[in-house]
Design an enzyme around this catalytic site. Structure first.
Site, mmCIF file in Angstrom:
data_model
loop_
_atom_site.group_PDB
_atom_site.id
_atom_site.type_symbol
_atom_site.label_atom_id
_atom_site.label_comp_id
_atom_site.label_asym_id
_atom_site.label_seq_id
_atom_site.Cartn_x
_atom_site.Cartn_y
_atom_site.Cartn_z
ATOM 1 N N PHE A 128 -56.458 20.460 130.448
ATOM 2 C CA PHE A 128 -55.983 19.254 131.116
ATOM 3 C C PHE A 128 -57.062 18.199 130.995
ATOM 4 O O PHE A 128 -58.239 18.524 130.783
ATOM 5 C CB PHE A 128 -55.721 19.557 132.594
ATOM 6 N N GLN A 254 -54.557 6.229 142.258
ATOM 7 C CA GLN A 254 -54.396 6.705 140.883
ATOM 8 C C GLN A 254 -53.069 6.259 140.280
ATOM 9 O O GLN A 254 -52.011 6.498 140.844
ATOM 10 C CB GLN A 254 -54.471 8.225 140.844
ATOM 11 N N HIS A 256 -51.145 7.191 137.211
ATOM 12 C CA HIS A 256 -51.090 8.208 136.164
ATOM 13 C C HIS A 256 -50.476 7.554 134.926
ATOM 14 O O HIS A 256 -49.532 6.765 135.042
ATOM 15 C CB HIS A 256 -50.233 9.360 136.683
ATOM 16 N N LEU A 270 -42.449 11.356 136.621
ATOM 17 C CA LEU A 270 -43.653 11.828 135.926
ATOM 18 C C LEU A 270 -43.358 12.555 134.617
ATOM 19 O O LEU A 270 -42.432 13.348 134.517
ATOM 20 C CB LEU A 270 -44.421 12.776 136.841
ATOM 21 N N GLU A 273 -49.035 15.730 132.318
ATOM 22 C CA GLU A 273 -50.188 15.679 131.436
ATOM 23 C C GLU A 273 -50.226 16.888 130.508
ATOM 24 O O GLU A 273 -50.879 16.865 129.467
ATOM 25 C CB GLU A 273 -51.434 15.662 132.327
ATOM 26 N N ARG A 329 -57.558 10.267 133.760
ATOM 27 C CA ARG A 329 -56.325 9.490 133.862
ATOM 28 C C ARG A 329 -56.507 7.991 133.926
ATOM 29 O O ARG A 329 -55.709 7.237 133.378
ATOM 30 C CB ARG A 329 -55.594 9.921 135.129
ATOM 31 N N HIS A 395 -49.405 7.292 141.450
ATOM 32 C CA HIS A 395 -49.219 8.739 141.430
ATOM 33 C C HIS A 395 -49.914 9.451 142.588
ATOM 34 O O HIS A 395 -49.410 10.439 143.111
ATOM 35 C CB HIS A 395 -49.772 9.261 140.107
ATOM 36 N N ARG A 430 -59.044 11.258 140.651
ATOM 37 C CA ARG A 430 -58.814 12.705 140.697
ATOM 38 C C ARG A 430 -58.472 13.241 139.306
ATOM 39 O O ARG A 430 -57.690 12.640 138.575
ATOM 40 C CB ARG A 430 -57.649 13.011 141.636
HETATM 41 C C1 LIG Z 1 -44.761 14.314 140.119
HETATM 42 C C2 LIG Z 1 -46.083 14.846 140.564
HETATM 43 C C3 LIG Z 1 -46.714 15.843 139.841
HETATM 44 C C4 LIG Z 1 -47.943 16.338 140.238
HETATM 45 N N1 LIG Z 1 -48.540 17.329 139.504
HETATM 46 C C5 LIG Z 1 -49.719 17.841 139.915
HETATM 47 C C6 LIG Z 1 -50.349 18.897 139.197
HETATM 48 O O1 LIG Z 1 -49.847 19.377 138.182
HETATM 49 N N2 LIG Z 1 -51.509 19.395 139.652
HETATM 50 C C7 LIG Z 1 -52.094 18.917 140.782
HETATM 51 O O2 LIG Z 1 -53.129 19.444 141.144
HETATM 52 N N3 LIG Z 1 -51.521 17.923 141.479
HETATM 53 C C8 LIG Z 1 -50.357 17.370 141.077
HETATM 54 N N4 LIG Z 1 -49.778 16.345 141.796
HETATM 55 C C9 LIG Z 1 -50.369 15.938 143.057
HETATM 56 C C10 LIG Z 1 -50.020 16.932 144.138
HETATM 57 O O3 LIG Z 1 -48.739 17.460 143.923
HETATM 58 C C11 LIG Z 1 -50.034 16.314 145.512
HETATM 59 O O4 LIG Z 1 -51.184 15.587 145.688
HETATM 60 C C12 LIG Z 1 -49.986 17.410 146.546
HETATM 61 O O5 LIG Z 1 -48.854 18.212 146.361
HETATM 62 C C13 LIG Z 1 -50.005 16.891 147.956
HETATM 63 O O6 LIG Z 1 -49.857 17.993 148.821
HETATM 64 P P1 LIG Z 1 -50.027 17.870 150.367
HETATM 65 O O7 LIG Z 1 -50.033 19.243 150.929
HETATM 66 O O8 LIG Z 1 -51.188 17.003 150.673
HETATM 67 O O9 LIG Z 1 -48.744 17.083 150.831
HETATM 68 P P2 LIG Z 1 -47.187 17.268 150.487
HETATM 69 O O10 LIG Z 1 -46.869 18.434 149.682
HETATM 70 O O11 LIG Z 1 -46.670 15.982 150.020
HETATM 71 O O12 LIG Z 1 -46.577 17.478 151.877
HETATM 72 C C14 LIG Z 1 -46.544 16.484 152.844
HETATM 73 C C15 LIG Z 1 -45.822 17.071 154.009
HETATM 74 O O13 LIG Z 1 -46.019 16.284 155.155
HETATM 75 C C16 LIG Z 1 -44.785 16.057 155.776
HETATM 76 N N5 LIG Z 1 -44.910 14.814 156.514
HETATM 77 C C17 LIG Z 1 -45.315 13.605 156.060
HETATM 78 N N6 LIG Z 1 -45.294 12.711 157.054
HETATM 79 C C18 LIG Z 1 -44.864 13.365 158.151
HETATM 80 C C19 LIG Z 1 -44.621 12.980 159.501
HETATM 81 N N7 LIG Z 1 -44.795 11.724 159.916
HETATM 82 N N8 LIG Z 1 -44.160 13.904 160.365
HETATM 83 C C20 LIG Z 1 -43.956 15.185 159.965
HETATM 84 N N9 LIG Z 1 -44.174 15.593 158.700
HETATM 85 C C21 LIG Z 1 -44.620 14.698 157.818
HETATM 86 C C22 LIG Z 1 -43.806 16.034 154.662
HETATM 87 O O14 LIG Z 1 -42.512 16.253 155.118
HETATM 88 C C23 LIG Z 1 -44.325 17.175 153.817
HETATM 89 O O15 LIG Z 1 -43.874 18.398 154.330
HETATM 90 C C24 LIG Z 1 -48.555 15.824 141.391
HETATM 91 C C25 LIG Z 1 -47.929 14.819 142.114
HETATM 92 C C26 LIG Z 1 -46.702 14.315 141.703
HETATM 93 C C27 LIG Z 1 -46.065 13.212 142.456
#
Ligand SMILES: Cc1cc2nc3c(=O)[nH]c(=O)nc-3n(C[C@H](O)[C@H](O)[C@H](O)COP(=O)(O)OP(=O)(O)OC[C@H]3O[C@@H](n4cnc5c(N)ncnc54)[C@H](O)[C@@H]3O)c2cc1C
Ligand code: SF4
Ligand code: SF4
Ligand code: FES
Lengths: 637, 281
Positions: A128, A254, A256, A270, A273, A329, A395, A430
């Site tokens: 990556f 970021q 992307h 998306l 990558e 990125r 992103h 990142r």
């Molecule tokens: C399309 C895409 C592809 C990606 N691919 C990669 C990858 O290959 N590798 C990598 O390392 N990263 C990748 N990323 C980044 C990564 O997926 C995210 O940064 C990561 O999943 C975020 O996880 P999290 O646990 O912080 O939050 P999330 O998984 O987004 O979860 C947020 C949670 O908080 C809850 N929430 C939010 N606000 C509230 C509220 N007010 N009250 C109650 N609940 C709330 C939501 O309902 C959800 O359950 C990608 C991102 C995208 C968009």
């Protein structure tokens, strides 16, 4: 069935030890840890269980297991992460992350995750951008789904054990799906709980808990073109600010480089990558592989200079340098942007990403099944036969809640944060794959930190302020009580437009100032939006409440972007090109002063000498001021 | 650029509801969810519809479009004739909450009854060794995005809520198959697949496979092989002993007990029981 009415005054009270807001990778990992430490834990999520945004992650999860290239280890991963973040990262977080990620991935496997395998039967790892060795544990191009399902199933497994041991699956860990938190409630200085509504009914709930973990993800819905889902309205960032915590690095957003640009309906979707990691190359309308023209000086010696060398790298990475398509990125996004600006873009305003001419069709189908599916179904493009049209979109946000690296605690006692909502780990940019691993490492640490905090305060538990609860309720009902006022959808789309066009990939002082002026006007409009209909499952009302957060975060990003007069990672100032070592030493901190966003500068803690010693002095010189460098000659070789 | 399309959307809640006609703008390349969003933004601010990723990855936006179970975000408008009226209704097997949103808690309850992944506890962190060919099958099933469209379409429970307590549905029978085929799992769920989760009620009509947006071969690769395994266990213990002798505990794993207090009790009081409050058509 009787519908609860808007004026229903009853507020359900739910007592817990630890409340985790967010059911993505970081939230679930935190909850699992808190439960394992014996704490009664609630998981709250805006969407259904198992649907959080983590599900969208495609490429993989970075961990220096060394399964594919045995030369890999935590020190190499640490170095890559710091370089990717342009040395603005919180080095302690980068260290913990690099050291602990492998065990966190192995743990997932023991909980039932089924990663792709190497020939020896180990977890396979892929290349990556910015990672020196193949490092991303993956499952085809649906790694996030595997991660979230595994964590979800681990929560279920713990509930099953509790059903057997305690007679109730929800005795110790309980999921509140489709429940949104709109305010944190305090008791003096300390966090005491969280206030929110249940989407299905519109009823209000208060979670009484001495420890709250924010795991709410990012801020994508602040921008017009984004790969993020509706959930990403910056709730956790805003909740933290409103509760007195600080945000840092908010100027680093970021973009992307590769997203679908056509049809308009899927603009921002998306394109992983992994397409480049597996050999895909970027070309302009003249068929030129343009990335060779965009290798910046700091990376010059690490990337191939000819197509031949770049192509040899896929089979012999030890004797050739990497293809420039795999630069971090921010570099690739800027290059794509520049090619389009120079008039060498694709018909729909992107550039071409070509995998068709690089791999046999069967191989593309095997390695990139969801990409194939996505283009075929949504754009009628067969990626095994023709190139994709791609362009940059928002992103990820590097900025977030300032936390203690080891425990995830913010400056507000009892308030913790992990995952995308926390800041520092990724510095100014990142690396791909470093988020999924971040979720696991710091999700676990925040869960543990929260559990230890609860144990530490013992019987001295906080009591949620009734005044704050009443204020939160009134705030939540306000959109229903207005008889005049705008539709929240209109205001929201204007904020997104403003941020994407004026505080987007390339920024200037004049444009940011213009954005701030427009945001001030929009803020007035957002304050009086109106919701039609009733409280049960009403998306218009939900958006009306989310707007407060979106506005607050937009302002934070814009203010920090105006202040930082240099270009670094996810912050490019056309009027202040290049990195400035003086700025590397500074974090921009945002907090609330009344209802105004306040910005201050905070010096970075100097890196621990043993970690500094992992870099050559000649490399550090590109980032650091002369005074910060270790004396010449003392350098470890 | 945009042209008007005719939409007929089911609006209402558990109590009552009706199909409502709308005319909404639609642009080239859009999917049904885009048009529903425009409807929400311009004419019906409170229209309830679940979605999240808008990329066919999260399985939130399940609905019935012209009677066919589909993901709203993966159904392109170009599928329909320009003057066709597109009818959008909630999934029929689950009780309606509001408009297009249904109560899918039945699924989370079933998920919690299936004994989880049970590896040999002596295997340490990072010591699993599995070949790609051996994990391929479980991986296919793990592509599932839990959209529950297969659950919605399966005739055993569609319009037969009386079968719901004794039947897990294709998604969760497939989950059992996934665990049974996992090379590092040691439990044996074959008996409960038959007795508690209703495998026998499935008569392999393949309707589930047809609607699966992930193109998982639910019937051919999960349900039929699981049925074969159940049969082989019943009639020829040696076959399965030989098959799994190295790891399997020679004991049937029991269904997980649990008071079924539902998923997310903040709403348990107001939650209709699966089957109740089903909308009428
Ligand atoms: C399309 C895409 C592809 C990606 N691919 C990669 C990858 O290959 N590798 C990598 O390392 N990263 C990748 N990323 C980044 C990564 O997926 C995210 O940064 C990561 O999943 C975020 O996880 P999290 O646990 O912080 O939050 P999330 O998984 O987004 O979860 C947020 C949670 O908080 C809850 N929430 C939010 N606000 C509230 C509220 N007010 N009250 C109650 N609940 C709330 C939501 O309902 C959800 O359950 C990608 C991102 C995208 C968009
Ligand atoms: S094959 Fe079985 S599970 Fe699938 S729809 Fe038919 S009866 Fe239901
Ligand atoms: S098996 Fe297919 S149809 Fe069924 S829930 Fe999973 S993805 Fe949906
Ligand atoms: S919104 Fe995620 S599958 Fe449709």
């Amino acid at each position: 069935m009787t519908e609860p009415s808007v004026t229903d005054t009853e507020i359900e009270r739910l007592p817990f030890d630890v409340v985790v807001i967010g059911a993505g990778g970081s939230g679930l990992r935190a909850a699992i840890e808190a439960r394992q430490a014996g704490k009664r834990t609630a998981i709250i999520s805006k969407s259904l269980f198992g649907k959080a945004h983590t599900v969208m992650a495609e490429g993989g999860c970075a961990a220096a297991m060394g399964n594919v290239n045995p030369n890999d280890n935590w020190m190499v991963h640490f170095r890559d992460t710091m370089r990717g973040g342009k040395f603005l990262n919180n080095w302690r977080m980068a260290e913990l992350h690099a050291k602990e990620a492998p065990d966190r991935v192995y743990e997932l496997e023991a909980w039932g995750a089924v990663f792709d395998r190497t020939k020896e039967g180990k977890i396979s790892q892929r290349n990556f951008g910015g990672h020196e060795y193949p490092r991303l544990a993956h499952v085809g191009d649906r790694t996030g789904l595997e991660m979230i399902r595994t964590l979800q199933q681990k929560v279920v497994a713990m509930q099953q054990q509790d059903a057997i041991d305690l007679g109730d699956p929800e005795a110790m860990i309980k999921v509140y799906a489709e429940t949104t938190i709109t305010r944190l409630i305090k008791d003096g200085e300390r966090v005491a709980g969280a206030f929110g509504y249940v989407r299905q009914t519109g009823r209000f709930v208060v979670f009484d808990a001495p420890a709250v973990v924010l795991a709410t993800g990012g801020i994508g819905k602040t921008f017009k073109v984004t790969s993020n889902s509706w959930e990403y309205t910056g709730d956790g960032h805003a909740l933290a600010l409103l509760a007195g915590a600080k945000l840092l690095n908010m100027e680093f957003v970021q973009f992307h480089p590769t997203h679908m640009v056509w049809p308009l309906s899927v603009r921002g979707l998306l394109v992983t990558e992994s397409v480049r990691g597996d050999g895909g190359v970027l070309r302009n309308s003249q068929g030129e592989r343009f990335m060779f023209n965009y290798v910046p000086d700091v990376f010059r010696d690490k990337y191939a200079e000819t197509e031949e060398e770049a192509d040899r790298w896929y089979s012999d990475p030890d004797h050739n340098r990497r293809p420039p398509e795999l630069l971090p990125r921010d570099e690739v996004a800027r290059a794509n942007n520049a090619e389009v600006k120079a008039g060498r873009g694709s018909p729909h305003g992107g550039v071409f990403l070509d995998i068709a001419s690089r791999l046999p069709a069967e191989e593309i189908l095997r390695r990139l099944p969801s990409m194939y599916h996505q283009f075929k179904e949504l754009a009628d493009v067969d990626i095994t036969k023709e190139p994709m049209e791609v362009g940059p979109a928002q992103h990820y946000v590097m900025g977030g809640v300032e936390v203690d690296p080891d425990t995830g605690e913010s400056c507000v006692p009892g308030l913790f944060a992990a995952g995308e909502v926390s800041g520092g780990m990724h510095g100014s940019n990142r690396l791909g794959g470093n988020s999924l691993s971040d979720l696991l490492v710091f999700g676990r640490r925040a869960g543990l930190g929260a559990a230890e905090y609860v144990a530490r305060i013992g019987a001295k538990r906080p009591t949620p302020s009734e005044g704050e609860i009443a204020a939160a309720r009134a705030e939540a009902l306000a959109p229903f009580e207005r008889t005049v006022g705008e539709n929240p959808y209109t205001v929201h789309s204007q904020v997104q437009e403003t941020m994407f066009s004026l505080v987007g990939i390339i920024r200037t002082e004049a444009e940011i100032k213009q954005a701030l002026a427009e945001l001030a006007k929009l803020r007035e409009r957002a304050a009086v939006v109106r919701a039609e209909g009733g409280p049960a499952y009403n998306p218009g009302w939900h958006l009306a409440l989310d707007l407060r957060n979106i506005m607050l975060i937009a302002e934070c990003v814009a203010q920090a972007a105006l202040e930082r007069r240099e270009s670094r990672g996810g912050h490019t100032r056309e009027d202040c090109p290049g990195m400035n070592p003086q700025w590397r030493k500074v974090n921009l901190m945002l907090s609330l002063d009344g209802d105004k966003v306040a910005l201050t500068r905070q010096p970075m803690l100097p890196m621990r000498p043993d970690l500094l010693g992992l870099f050559e002095r000649s490399e550090l010189k590109k980032y650091y001021t002369e005074e910060e460098l270790p004396p010449a000659g003392e350098e470890k070789v | 650029m945009g042209n008007k399309v005719k939409l007929r959307v089911w609006r209402g809640d558990a109590g009552k509801g009706d199909l409502v006609d709308y005319e909404v703008e639609s642009n080239e390349g859009e999917v049904v969810l885009d048009v529903l969003h425009r409807l929400q933004a311009t004419q019906a601010g409170d229209l309830a519809v679940r979605w999240n990723c808008k990329a066919g990855k999260c399985g939130s936006c399940s609905m019935e479009i012209n009677g066919r179970p589909r993901l709203g975000c993966m159904t392109r408008m170009s599928l329909f004739e320009p003057d066709e009226t597109i009818t959008v209704t909630p999934m029929r097997t689950f009780p309606v909450i509001r408009d297009l949103v249904t109560d899918v808690s039945f699924n989370f309850e079933k998920a919690r009854q299936i004994p989880s992944f049970t590896p040999d506890p002596s295997i340490g962190l990072g010591e699993f060794r599995m070949q790609q060919v051996d994990v391929q099958r479980s991986q296919e099933f793990r592509k599932c995005i839990e959209c529950f469209l297969c659950q919605n379409v399966c005739h055993v429970i569609r319009d037969h809520e009386e079968n719901m307590p004794a039947y897990a549905g294709p998604r969760f029978l497939m989950r059992i198959a996934e665990l049974e085929m996992h090379p590092a799992d040691t439990a044996d769920r074959r008996e409960i697949a038959q007795d508690d989760f209703g495998l026998g009620m499935c008569n392999i009509t393949k309707c589930c496979t047809e609607v699966c947006p992930e193109n998982i071969h639910i019937t051919d690769n999960a349900l039929i092989p699981l049925k074969e395994r159940v049969v082989s266990r019943k009639y020829d213990p040696l076959v399965w002993l030989g098959d799994k002798i190295t790891r399997r505990v020679h004991q049937d794993t029991q269904k997980v007990p649990g008071k079924s207090s539902g998923h997310g009790a903040a709403r348990s009081d107001s939650r209709a029981k699966p089957g109740r409050g089903r909308h009428q058509r």
